[in-house]
Design an enzyme around this catalytic site. Structure first.
Site, PDB file in Angstrom:
ATOM      1  N   HIS A  30      17.445  14.083  -8.224  1.00 21.21           N
ATOM      2  CA  HIS A  30      18.094  13.859  -9.864  1.00 21.21           C
ATOM      3  C   HIS A  30      18.642  15.146 -10.595  1.00 21.21           C
ATOM      4  O   HIS A  30      20.044  15.366 -10.915  1.00 21.21           O
ATOM      5  CB  HIS A  30      17.334  12.935 -10.740  1.00 21.21           C
ATOM      6  CG  HIS A  30      18.086  12.424 -11.909  1.00 21.21           C
ATOM      7  ND1 HIS A  30      18.562  11.871 -12.265  1.00 21.21           N
ATOM      8  CD2 HIS A  30      18.713  13.048 -13.436  1.00 21.21           C
ATOM      9  CE1 HIS A  30      19.129  11.626 -13.686  1.00 21.21           C
ATOM     10  NE2 HIS A  30      18.488  12.308 -14.943  1.00 21.21           N
ATOM     11  N   GLU A  31      17.967  15.499 -10.816  1.00 21.91           N
ATOM     12  CA  GLU A  31      18.049  17.410 -11.830  1.00 21.91           C
ATOM     13  C   GLU A  31      19.043  18.558 -11.044  1.00 21.91           C
ATOM     14  O   GLU A  31      19.485  19.020 -11.248  1.00 21.91           O
ATOM     15  CB  GLU A  31      16.167  18.151 -11.671  1.00 21.91           C
ATOM     16  CG  GLU A  31      15.663  17.172 -13.028  1.00 21.91           C
ATOM     17  CD  GLU A  31      16.468  16.492 -14.070  1.00 21.91           C
ATOM     18  OE1 GLU A  31      17.400  17.050 -14.294  1.00 21.91           O
ATOM     19  OE2 GLU A  31      15.477  16.317 -14.373  1.00 21.91           O
TER      20      GLU A  31
ATOM     21  N   HIS B 101      22.721  17.586 -11.707  1.00 23.34           N
ATOM     22  CA  HIS B 101      22.783  17.943 -12.772  1.00 23.34           C
ATOM     23  C   HIS B 101      23.540  19.556 -12.567  1.00 23.34           C
ATOM     24  O   HIS B 101      24.280  20.013 -13.068  1.00 23.34           O
ATOM     25  CB  HIS B 101      21.855  17.649 -13.705  1.00 23.34           C
ATOM     26  CG  HIS B 101      21.673  16.404 -14.211  1.00 23.34           C
ATOM     27  ND1 HIS B 101      22.450  16.000 -15.058  1.00 23.34           N
ATOM     28  CD2 HIS B 101      20.210  16.016 -14.204  1.00 23.34           C
ATOM     29  CE1 HIS B 101      22.367  14.365 -15.471  1.00 23.34           C
ATOM     30  NE2 HIS B 101      20.953  14.594 -15.326  1.00 23.34           N
TER      31      HIS B 101
END
Length: 418
Positions: free
Chosen positions: A18-19, A22
């Site tokens: 997920h990160e 980003h």
């Protein structure tokens, strides 16, 4: 211990992917990413790579990518301050020594009159000989405070300087990577376990089923049931399930030979508590890359729809808060999944990843969906929402989110002792 390790690994994979979404898209937009963190709270360990500090923190409740401009700069230099400077060969400032200048005897001291490290990238002031100078600062220069270096963040490297589209992509990329991970996990499951074929053929048999007692073997093809031709696996199972505890006549083909066999169907409880017939056979499995890829996408889509429907039922009151599982509940369920084997663990990881992606896209403060909502408002208004007001909304939202986590965790603990 197996459960604990499985939870740690699954958590690390879900949060990291997920990160990472980003991080990658923020860097592609030219945003300076100061930190990539797994967990919150005190650092357990860290390492620096290029412009980003990678950390693992104590409390495993998520993660974050700290982008330049999202928080106020911790180091501020005002007129009248004396600072030390070090230079590149081209004369541009590469290090700004904020304190402990005595530990850097090779630096030049300047009394600051004006400093702009966002737009002009200049420092103006008086050097040791009282000469007034204006110096250019390298866009990748560092502050050095308490012997710790921190890269400056010119405005063109800050989150707010990028277009609405680039910022939205950087935020949306996190949940998107969770959906990508789910697709990959489902594909891996299909490649390892295989995909059921549509043929009305016996793949495997249960040890106590009617089929094995009647002498059926893997590879046998069901041609007819009760005089009706069988076209595929679906029509075969539909006919058997509709006749629980009934004797059925089968026409079977084995190695080119046809023979007849009779058996009494057993009873199993169906999804709506209705009785249905079974004979204890499984379909044959095949491993096909294209089918596995299709399975990965279709399962991710179907899981997404199920979770969205469940959230809708929660909002309308058809589900209560007690139906939600928090960290303790997820730990308990993961332990049960681990006991079922690696294949079920792949499916569980995919389901959790889809769940994380959807939850993060909800238009709630402190979540990615909430940040996307503010970016959308900016696009409609033609100007951004006041950063202080937005920050306060996200802070309150995060506090409420933590209260929800605590409430759900309390429910989990109560269920353990009921």
């Amino acid at each position: 211990m197996n459960t604990f390790l499985a939870v740690i690994i699954i958590f690390a994979v879900l949060v990291s992917i997920h990160e990472w979404g980003h991080l990658v898209f923020a860097k592609r937009a030219g945003i300076l990413c100061r930190e990539f963190a797994i967990g919150f709270g005190p650092k357990l360990f860290s390492f620096q790579r290029n412009e980003t500090l990678y950390t693992v923190r104590l409390f495993p409740l998520g993660g974050f990518v700290r982008m330049a401009g999202e928080d106020p700069e911790m180091i501020q230099i005002k007129p009248g301050y004396e600072i030390g400077l070090k230079y590149h060969d081209d004369g541009k400032v590469r290090e700004i020594i904020v304190n402990n200048k005595s530990k850097h005897p090779d630096c030049e001291i300047i009394q600051v009159e004006k400093i702009d490290l966002e737009h002009d990238l200049t420092i103006s002031g008086y050097m040791n000989d009282e000469e007034f100078v204006t110096l250019d600062v390298d866009e990748k220069a560092h502050y050095v405070y308490d012997e710790k270096a921190t890269q400056i963040a010119p405005y063109n490297r800050q989150f707010a300087s990028k277009s609405v589209g680039k910022r939205a992509i950087a935020i949306f990329a996190g949940p998107l990577m969770n959906f990508v991970l789910a697709v990959i996990a489902f594909i891996a499951y299909a490649l390892i376990a295989g995909m059921p074929t549509e043929e009305a053929q016996v793949g495997a048999l249960t040890d106590d089923g009617a089929a094995i007692e009647a002498g059926l073997e893997p590879g046998d093809t069901i041609v007819e049931i009760e005089g009706q031709a069988v076209e595929d696996w679906f029509s075969m199972t539909e006919e058997i399930q509709s006749k629980p505890e009934q004797e059925l006549d089968f026409v079977v083909e084995r190695d080119g030979e046809i023979f007849e066999v009779s058996m009494v169907t057993q009873v199993r409880e169906g999804p709506d508590d209705e009785e249905m017939g079974v004979i204890g056979v499984y379909p044959p499995m095949e491993r096909n890359v294209l089918d596995a890829i299709l399975f990965g996408f279709t399962q991710t889509y179907e899981t997404t729809i199920l979770i969205i429907e469940a959230l809708g039922m929660l909002v309308t009151g058809q589900f209560s808060l007690d139906a939600l599982a928090g960290p303790v509940g997820i730990y308990e369920y993961t332990g049960e999944v681990v006991a079922m084997g690696i294949l079920v663990l792949f499916q569980w990881t995919a389901i959790l990843s889809v769940n994380l992606g959807i939850i993060n896209l909800l238009p709630l403060p402190a979540l990615d969906g909430g940040r996307l909502l503010f970016i959308g408002l900016e696009a409609l208004r033609g100007k951004p929402v006041d950063p202080q007001k937005e920050g306060m909304v996200h802070f309150i939202g995060f506090a409420l989110l933590m209260l929800l986590v605590l409430a759900v965790t309390w429910n989990d603990i109560n269920r353990l002792f009921m």
